[in-house]
Design a protein around this motif. Structure first.
Motif, mmCIF file in Angstrom:
data_model
loop_
_atom_site.group_PDB
_atom_site.id
_atom_site.type_symbol
_atom_site.label_atom_id
_atom_site.label_comp_id
_atom_site.label_asym_id
_atom_site.label_seq_id
_atom_site.Cartn_x
_atom_site.Cartn_y
_atom_site.Cartn_z
ATOM 1 N N GLN A 1 14.792 37.066 11.697
ATOM 2 C CA GLN A 1 14.574 35.624 11.566
ATOM 3 C C GLN A 1 15.898 34.910 11.644
ATOM 4 O OE1 GLN A 1 12.421 34.575 7.952
ATOM 5 N NE2 GLN A 1 11.069 33.265 9.145
ATOM 6 N N LEU A 2 15.943 33.848 12.433
ATOM 7 C CA LEU A 2 17.129 33.014 12.544
ATOM 8 C C LEU A 2 16.718 31.586 12.217
ATOM 9 C CD1 LEU A 2 18.514 34.385 15.939
ATOM 10 C CD2 LEU A 2 19.204 35.066 13.644
ATOM 11 N N VAL A 3 17.438 30.977 11.291
ATOM 12 C CA VAL A 3 17.083 29.635 10.852
ATOM 13 C C VAL A 3 18.311 28.745 10.945
ATOM 14 C CG1 VAL A 3 16.193 28.209 8.979
ATOM 15 C CG2 VAL A 3 15.333 30.548 9.282
ATOM 16 N N SER B 1 24.684 25.513 11.088
ATOM 17 C CA SER B 1 24.653 26.831 10.465
ATOM 18 C C SER B 1 23.412 27.578 10.933
ATOM 19 C CB SER B 1 24.602 26.711 8.941
ATOM 20 O OG SER B 1 25.737 26.079 8.435
ATOM 21 N N CYS B 2 23.522 28.885 10.948
ATOM 22 C CA CYS B 2 22.374 29.720 11.297
ATOM 23 C C CYS B 2 22.362 30.901 10.340
ATOM 24 C CB CYS B 2 22.480 30.193 12.731
ATOM 25 S SG CYS B 2 21.230 31.413 13.214
ATOM 26 N N LYS C 1 27.713 36.890 4.539
ATOM 27 C CA LYS C 1 26.605 35.961 4.245
ATOM 28 C C LYS C 1 25.523 35.978 5.319
ATOM 29 C CE LYS C 1 29.454 32.717 1.597
ATOM 30 N NZ LYS C 1 29.948 31.324 1.488
ATOM 31 N N ASN C 2 25.715 36.781 6.360
ATOM 32 C CA ASN C 2 24.777 36.828 7.486
ATOM 33 C C ASN C 2 24.573 35.443 8.115
ATOM 34 O OD1 ASN C 2 24.517 39.514 6.915
ATOM 35 N ND2 ASN C 2 22.359 39.445 6.373
ATOM 36 N N LYS C 3 25.694 34.767 8.351
ATOM 37 C CA LYS C 3 25.616 33.417 8.898
ATOM 38 C C LYS C 3 26.582 33.246 10.064
ATOM 39 C CE LYS C 3 23.867 30.690 5.039
ATOM 40 N NZ LYS C 3 24.100 29.496 4.193
ATOM 41 N N VAL C 4 26.190 32.403 10.978
ATOM 42 C CA VAL C 4 27.055 31.982 12.060
ATOM 43 C C VAL C 4 27.072 30.458 12.061
ATOM 44 C CG1 VAL C 4 25.202 32.048 13.799
ATOM 45 C CG2 VAL C 4 27.583 32.272 14.514
#
Length: 124
Positions: free
Chosen positions: A3-5, A21-22, A76-79
Motif C-alpha cells: 500500500q502506498l498512501v 509524502s508517501c 519510516k518507510n517513507k519517500v
C-alpha cells in the motif's frame, strides 16, 4: 499486499513550495527504488523523480531539476518530494510508485505498485 498512501498536496501560488509524502507498507521498503510521477488533465503520466533503494542516487525530469528534491527515510518507510519554485505547469495529480528493482527507472512500466495520487494545483 503493498500500500502506498500519498499526502501533502494542495493549492499553492506560483513560486511557492509543497512537500509531498508517501507512506509505504506491505514489503521491505528499503529493497526497492521509489519514484514520483504526475499526470495533468488530458496528458499522459510522466516521470518526475526517482531515488535508489538506499537513497544514494536520485534522478529527475529536466522540467523539475533544480526545483524538486526526492528523498527517503527507510526507517519510516517513507519517500518525500520537496517541490520549490512551483509553476502553474506543475499542476497535476502526483503519484508515488514502488519500482520492481533496487535501482531507479523513469519508465512507469518498471513500477509494480502505485498510490492513489494527490492533487497539486499551482495558481498564477
Amino acid at each position: 499486499q503493498v500500500q502506498l498512501v500519498e499526502s501533502g498536496g494542495g493549492l499553492v501560488q506560483a513560486g511557492g513550495s509543497l512537500r509531498l509524502s508517501c507512506a509505504a507498507s506491505g514489503r521491505t521498503f528499503s529493497s526497492y527504488a521509489m519514484g514520483w510521477f504526475r499526470q495533468a488533465p488530458g496528458k499522459e503520466r510522466e516521470f518526475v523523480a526517482v531515488i535508489r533503494w538506499d537513497g544514494g542516487s536520485q534522478d529527475y525530469a529536466d522540467s523539475v531539476k533544480g526545483r524538486f528534491t526526492i528523498s527517503r527515510d527507510n526507517t519510516k518507510n517513507k519517500v518525500y518530494l520537496q517541490m520549490n519554485s512551483l509553476k502553474p505547469e506543475d499542476t497535476a495529480v502526483y503519484y508515488c510508485a514502488q519500482a520492481r528493482l533496487r535501482y531507479g527507472s523513469d519508465q512507469y512500466k518498471n513500477y509494480d505498485y502505485w498510490g492513489q495520487g494527490t492533487q497539486v494545483t499551482v495558481s498564477s
